[in-house]
Design a protein around this motif. Structure first.
Motif, PDB file in Angstrom:
ATOM      1  N   TRP A  45      42.173 -10.280  -0.915  1.00 18.08           N
ATOM      2  CA  TRP A  45      42.064  -9.164  -1.149  1.00 18.08           C
ATOM      3  C   TRP A  45      40.655  -8.827  -2.314  1.00 18.08           C
ATOM      4  O   TRP A  45      40.748  -9.472  -3.367  1.00 18.08           O
ATOM      5  CB  TRP A  45      42.764  -7.459  -1.431  1.00 18.08           C
ATOM      6  CG  TRP A  45      43.007  -7.503   0.317  1.00 18.08           C
ATOM      7  CD1 TRP A  45      43.204  -8.254   1.667  1.00 18.08           C
ATOM      8  CD2 TRP A  45      44.144  -6.935   0.152  1.00 18.08           C
ATOM      9  NE1 TRP A  45      43.693  -7.418   2.369  1.00 18.08           N
ATOM     10  CE2 TRP A  45      45.120  -6.419   1.963  1.00 18.08           C
ATOM     11  CE3 TRP A  45      45.301  -5.262  -0.316  1.00 18.08           C
ATOM     12  CZ2 TRP A  45      45.482  -5.972   1.936  1.00 18.08           C
ATOM     13  CZ3 TRP A  45      45.895  -4.780  -0.304  1.00 18.08           C
ATOM     14  CH2 TRP A  45      46.479  -4.789   1.663  1.00 18.08           C
ATOM     15  N   GLU A  49      38.875  -3.527  -0.896  1.00 19.18           N
ATOM     16  CA  GLU A  49      40.257  -3.188  -0.110  1.00 19.18           C
ATOM     17  C   GLU A  49      41.577  -2.773  -1.207  1.00 19.18           C
ATOM     18  O   GLU A  49      42.276  -2.502  -0.077  1.00 19.18           O
ATOM     19  CB  GLU A  49      40.570  -4.553   0.700  1.00 19.18           C
ATOM     20  CG  GLU A  49      39.060  -5.364   2.375  1.00 19.18           C
ATOM     21  CD  GLU A  49      38.982  -6.347   1.851  1.00 19.18           C
ATOM     22  OE1 GLU A  49      38.806  -6.488   2.650  1.00 19.18           O
ATOM     23  OE2 GLU A  49      39.510  -7.630   0.868  1.00 19.18           O
ATOM     24  N   HIS A  53      43.398   0.093   0.090  1.00 18.64           N
ATOM     25  CA  HIS A  53      44.645   0.059   0.266  1.00 18.64           C
ATOM     26  C   HIS A  53      45.781   1.242  -0.814  1.00 18.64           C
ATOM     27  O   HIS A  53      47.179   1.205  -0.162  1.00 18.64           O
ATOM     28  CB  HIS A  53      45.008  -1.307   0.251  1.00 18.64           C
ATOM     29  CG  HIS A  53      47.057  -1.457   0.090  1.00 18.64           C
ATOM     30  ND1 HIS A  53      47.305  -1.838   0.917  1.00 18.64           N
ATOM     31  CD2 HIS A  53      47.542  -1.749  -1.244  1.00 18.64           C
ATOM     32  CE1 HIS A  53      48.798  -1.787   0.882  1.00 18.64           C
ATOM     33  NE2 HIS A  53      48.717  -2.066  -0.361  1.00 18.64           N
ATOM     34  N   TRP A  56      45.346   4.810   1.469  1.00 15.24           N
ATOM     35  CA  TRP A  56      46.650   4.371   2.593  1.00 15.24           C
ATOM     36  C   TRP A  56      47.607   4.610   1.834  1.00 15.24           C
ATOM     37  O   TRP A  56      48.031   5.327   2.982  1.00 15.24           O
ATOM     38  CB  TRP A  56      46.213   3.138   3.485  1.00 15.24           C
ATOM     39  CG  TRP A  56      44.728   3.565   3.959  1.00 15.24           C
ATOM     40  CD1 TRP A  56      43.263   2.549   4.167  1.00 15.24           C
ATOM     41  CD2 TRP A  56      43.790   4.652   4.975  1.00 15.24           C
ATOM     42  NE1 TRP A  56      42.273   3.004   4.237  1.00 15.24           N
ATOM     43  CE2 TRP A  56      42.609   4.659   4.589  1.00 15.24           C
ATOM     44  CE3 TRP A  56      44.436   6.470   4.719  1.00 15.24           C
ATOM     45  CZ2 TRP A  56      41.569   5.392   5.587  1.00 15.24           C
ATOM     46  CZ3 TRP A  56      43.682   6.994   5.837  1.00 15.24           C
ATOM     47  CH2 TRP A  56      42.543   6.140   6.189  1.00 15.24           C
ATOM     48  N   VAL A 104      51.242  -6.641   3.811  1.00 10.47           N
ATOM     49  CA  VAL A 104      51.374  -4.600   4.441  1.00 10.47           C
ATOM     50  C   VAL A 104      51.324  -4.425   6.242  1.00 10.47           C
ATOM     51  O   VAL A 104      51.022  -4.677   6.320  1.00 10.47           O
ATOM     52  CB  VAL A 104      49.752  -4.315   3.691  1.00 10.47           C
ATOM     53  CG1 VAL A 104      49.017  -5.217   4.708  1.00 10.47           C
ATOM     54  CG2 VAL A 104      49.671  -2.792   3.456  1.00 10.47           C
ATOM     55  N   ALA A 108      48.931   1.008   5.757  1.00  9.15           N
ATOM     56  CA  ALA A 108      48.076   1.137   5.205  1.00  9.15           C
ATOM     57  C   ALA A 108      47.307  -0.016   4.052  1.00  9.15           C
ATOM     58  O   ALA A 108      46.603  -0.518   3.193  1.00  9.15           O
ATOM     59  CB  ALA A 108      49.294   0.487   3.587  1.00  9.15           C
ATOM     60  N   ALA A 109      47.283  -0.623   5.501  1.00  2.00           N
ATOM     61  CA  ALA A 109      46.095  -1.782   5.767  1.00  2.00           C
ATOM     62  C   ALA A 109      44.530  -1.121   5.208  1.00  2.00           C
ATOM     63  O   ALA A 109      44.083  -0.181   5.699  1.00  2.00           O
ATOM     64  CB  ALA A 109      46.145  -2.636   6.133  1.00  2.00           C
ATOM     65  N   PRO A 110      43.850  -2.457   4.573  1.00  2.00           N
ATOM     66  CA  PRO A 110      42.575  -1.950   4.392  1.00  2.00           C
ATOM     67  C   PRO A 110      41.376  -2.030   5.349  1.00  2.00           C
ATOM     68  O   PRO A 110      41.966  -2.960   6.408  1.00  2.00           O
ATOM     69  CB  PRO A 110      41.598  -2.772   3.773  1.00  2.00           C
ATOM     70  CG  PRO A 110      43.087  -3.496   2.832  1.00  2.00           C
ATOM     71  CD  PRO A 110      44.393  -3.044   3.993  1.00  2.00           C
TER      72      PRO A 110
END
Length: 182
Positions: A45, A49, A53, A56, A104, A108-110
């Motif tokens: 990442w 990102e 993350h 989120w 992840v 919650a993932a970018p």
């Protein structure tokens, strides 16, 4: 007369998260927008990102805690039957439940990208949301079990606060490694 302010357990947890957040934001703020999208490896990442993350993940955690707390108070939710981590610090829970590199959860993932400055501001703004939740929470409720964490399972509200601090610190280390690889 000298007055010594003693932080409540909730104030201490809030302060620990705030300190971790400020350390993270200080580290990530050194990136230019161009540097923030660079990746040292294709499967790693970048700074945008990581910061997205964190936003989120924390937003979901605060929302979940708040919703769970209201459900507990209303008598419609109860996670107390399952307490495998009772009394353990978050570092020990992570040691017992996480693999070296976790996947992840999708929530919650970018996924949006965009300007680093936006995600910095968004993540910074969550401290007020967390503090507002902390004002609603009572000290006695810190030991109550909140909604399960997707990897670690059942955590108390206090452990959830500890996790926020741990998670931010963990990713600060990741961002600092990105700084050194520039």
């Amino acid at each position: 007369m000298l007055s010594i302010f003693m932080a409540t357990p909730i104030e201490k947890l809030l302060n620990d998260v705030a300190q971790a957040r400020q350390s993270y934001l200080a580290a990530v703020s050194t990136f230019t927008e161009q540097q923030a999208v660079q990746k040292p490896l294709p499967d790693s990442w970048n700074a945008v990102e990581v910061t997205e993350h964190l936003f989120w993940a924390e937003q979901g955690a605060i929302f979940g805690m708040w919703k769970t707390l209201l459900g507990i108070r209303a008598g419609t939710l109860n996670y107390e039957a399952d307490q495998p981590h009772a009394g353990l610090p978050i570092e020990e829970i992570i040691r017992r439940t996480w693999q070296e590199k976790e996947v992840v959860p999708a929530v919650a993932a970018p996924r949006m990208g965009g300007p680093l400055a936006y995600w910095i501001a968004a993540l910074d703004g969550l401290q007020l949301t967390l503090k507002t939740f902390g004002d609603v929470l009572t000290e006695d409720e810190l030991v109550r079990i909140a909604h399960p964490h997707p990897i670690s399972g059942p955590l108390s509200f206090g452990q959830r606060f500890e996790f926020l601090r741990f998670h931010i610190d963990r990713h600060r280390g990741q961002v600092e490694r990105l700084l050194y690889s520039r």
